[in-house]
Scaffold this active site. Structure first.
Site, PDB file in Angstrom:
ATOM      1  NE  ARG A  29      -3.761  -2.397   2.214  1.00  0.00           N
ATOM      2  CZ  ARG A  29      -4.653  -2.568   1.305  1.00  0.00           C
ATOM      3  NH1 ARG A  29      -5.081  -1.959   0.497  1.00  0.00           N
ATOM      4  NH2 ARG A  29      -5.217  -3.948   1.220  1.00  0.00           N
ATOM      5  CB  ILE A  31       3.616   5.688   2.722  1.00  0.00           C
ATOM      6  CG1 ILE A  31       3.868   5.750   4.227  1.00  0.00           C
ATOM      7  CG2 ILE A  31       4.129   6.901   1.953  1.00  0.00           C
ATOM      8  CD1 ILE A  31       5.127   5.913   4.732  1.00  0.00           C
ATOM      9  CG  ASN A  88       3.682   9.153 -11.706  1.00  0.00           C
ATOM     10  OD1 ASN A  88       2.999   9.361 -12.783  1.00  0.00           O
ATOM     11  ND2 ASN A  88       3.615   8.895 -10.565  1.00  0.00           N
ATOM     12  CD  GLU A  96       6.905  12.187  -4.921  1.00  0.00           C
ATOM     13  OE1 GLU A  96       7.173  11.264  -3.773  1.00  0.00           O
ATOM     14  OE2 GLU A  96       6.244  13.048  -4.821  1.00  0.00           O
ATOM     15  CB  VAL A  97      10.618   5.708  -5.691  1.00  0.00           C
ATOM     16  CG1 VAL A  97      11.246   4.768  -5.238  1.00  0.00           C
ATOM     17  CG2 VAL A  97       9.886   6.769  -4.248  1.00  0.00           C
ATOM     18  CG  HIS A 101       6.839   2.969  -8.450  1.00  0.00           C
ATOM     19  ND1 HIS A 101       8.181   3.360  -8.764  1.00  0.00           N
ATOM     20  CD2 HIS A 101       6.140   3.795  -8.305  1.00  0.00           C
ATOM     21  CE1 HIS A 101       7.876   4.625  -8.582  1.00  0.00           C
ATOM     22  NE2 HIS A 101       6.675   5.102  -8.550  1.00  0.00           N
ATOM     23  CG  MET A 102       1.146  -0.324 -12.681  1.00  0.00           C
ATOM     24  SD  MET A 102       0.564  -1.612 -13.869  1.00  0.00           S
ATOM     25  CE  MET A 102       0.749  -3.221 -12.936  1.00  0.00           C
ATOM     26  CG  HIS A 103       1.415   4.933  -8.962  1.00  0.00           C
ATOM     27  ND1 HIS A 103       1.417   5.594  -7.665  1.00  0.00           N
ATOM     28  CD2 HIS A 103       2.476   5.399  -9.546  1.00  0.00           C
ATOM     29  CE1 HIS A 103       2.577   6.278  -7.318  1.00  0.00           C
ATOM     30  NE2 HIS A 103       3.225   5.994  -8.528  1.00  0.00           N
TER      31      HIS A 103
HETATM   32  P1  AMP Z   1       6.277   8.120  -7.953  1.00  0.00           P
HETATM   33  O1  AMP Z   1       5.968   9.292  -7.758  1.00  0.00           O
HETATM   34  O2  AMP Z   1       5.541   7.527  -9.086  1.00  0.00           O
HETATM   35  O3  AMP Z   1       7.736   7.699  -7.859  1.00  0.00           O
HETATM   36  O4  AMP Z   1       5.586   7.429  -6.573  1.00  0.00           O
HETATM   37  C1  AMP Z   1       6.230   7.129  -5.547  1.00  0.00           C
HETATM   38  C2  AMP Z   1       5.152   6.767  -4.354  1.00  0.00           C
HETATM   39  O5  AMP Z   1       5.754   5.904  -3.419  1.00  0.00           O
HETATM   40  C3  AMP Z   1       4.618   7.726  -3.940  1.00  0.00           C
HETATM   41  O6  AMP Z   1       3.046   7.594  -4.185  1.00  0.00           O
HETATM   42  C4  AMP Z   1       4.752   7.744  -2.572  1.00  0.00           C
HETATM   43  O7  AMP Z   1       3.586   8.128  -1.491  1.00  0.00           O
HETATM   44  C5  AMP Z   1       5.194   6.407  -2.212  1.00  0.00           C
HETATM   45  N1  AMP Z   1       6.076   5.960  -1.009  1.00  0.00           N
HETATM   46  C6  AMP Z   1       6.920   6.679  -0.833  1.00  0.00           C
HETATM   47  N2  AMP Z   1       7.625   6.166   0.188  1.00  0.00           N
HETATM   48  C7  AMP Z   1       6.924   4.898   0.507  1.00  0.00           C
HETATM   49  C8  AMP Z   1       6.997   4.009   1.756  1.00  0.00           C
HETATM   50  N3  AMP Z   1       7.957   3.565   2.374  1.00  0.00           N
HETATM   51  N4  AMP Z   1       5.800   2.974   1.761  1.00  0.00           N
HETATM   52  C9  AMP Z   1       5.026   3.198   0.808  1.00  0.00           C
HETATM   53  N5  AMP Z   1       4.708   3.926  -0.183  1.00  0.00           N
HETATM   54  C10 AMP Z   1       5.747   4.947  -0.426  1.00  0.00           C
END
Ligand code: AMP
Length: 115
Positions: A29, A31, A88, A96-97, A101-103
């Site tokens: 899930r 965060i 993204n 951001e990360v 990853h797929m949302h």
């Molecule tokens: P993106 O902006 O596509 O890179 O999405 C990164 C997502 O990771 C964001 O929606 C954040 O809320 C989520 N996120 C960051 N750190 C964590 C964590 N420790 N556990 C779960 N989700 C996270």
């Protein structure tokens, strides 16, 4: 290795609400959920962005990510009504990360265009 927070979740070095796992992918899930259901489907292999995907090389992995999305959507009760899948990519894509990853977002009406 470009270790991100998602690698640490996959290695179980930091906690997450894990909802699905197999040899290729893990899902947990978000965060900061953007809907009643917001789950991140993450390959165990470290691929930084969509740009590093090779359709042939990663075919099995991509299939596993979409299988996970459908299975989780079914379990979360949003398969019938529908949901959104998002990747993204890099700065302007809002990434951001830097671990692919797929949302999977659902449980509410999605709008278009996205912000
Ligand atoms: P993106 O902006 O596509 O890179 O999405 C990164 C997502 O990771 C964001 O929606 C954040 O809320 C989520 N996120 C960051 N750190 C964590 C964590 N420790 N556990 C779960 N989700 C996270």
């Amino acid at each position: 290795m470009g270790e991100t927070i998602f690698s640490k979740i996959i290695e179980r070095e930091i906690p997450a609400d894990i909802v699905y796992e197999n040899d290729l992918v893990m899902a947990f899930r978000d965060i900061n959920p953007q809907g009643p259901v917001h789950i991140l489907i993450v390959p165990k292999e470290e691929i930084p962005t969509v740009k590093e995907i090779d359709g042939k090389k990663h075919a099995e992995l991509l299939g596993a990510m979409f299988d996970a999305a459908n299975e989780i959507a079914e379990k979360e009760g949003i398969a019938k009504e529908g949901f959104r899948l998002v990747f993204n990519c890099c700065d302007k894509g809002g990434q951001e990360v830097y671990h692919l990853h797929m949302h999977l977002i659902g449980g509410r009406q999605m709008m278009w265009p996205p912000g």
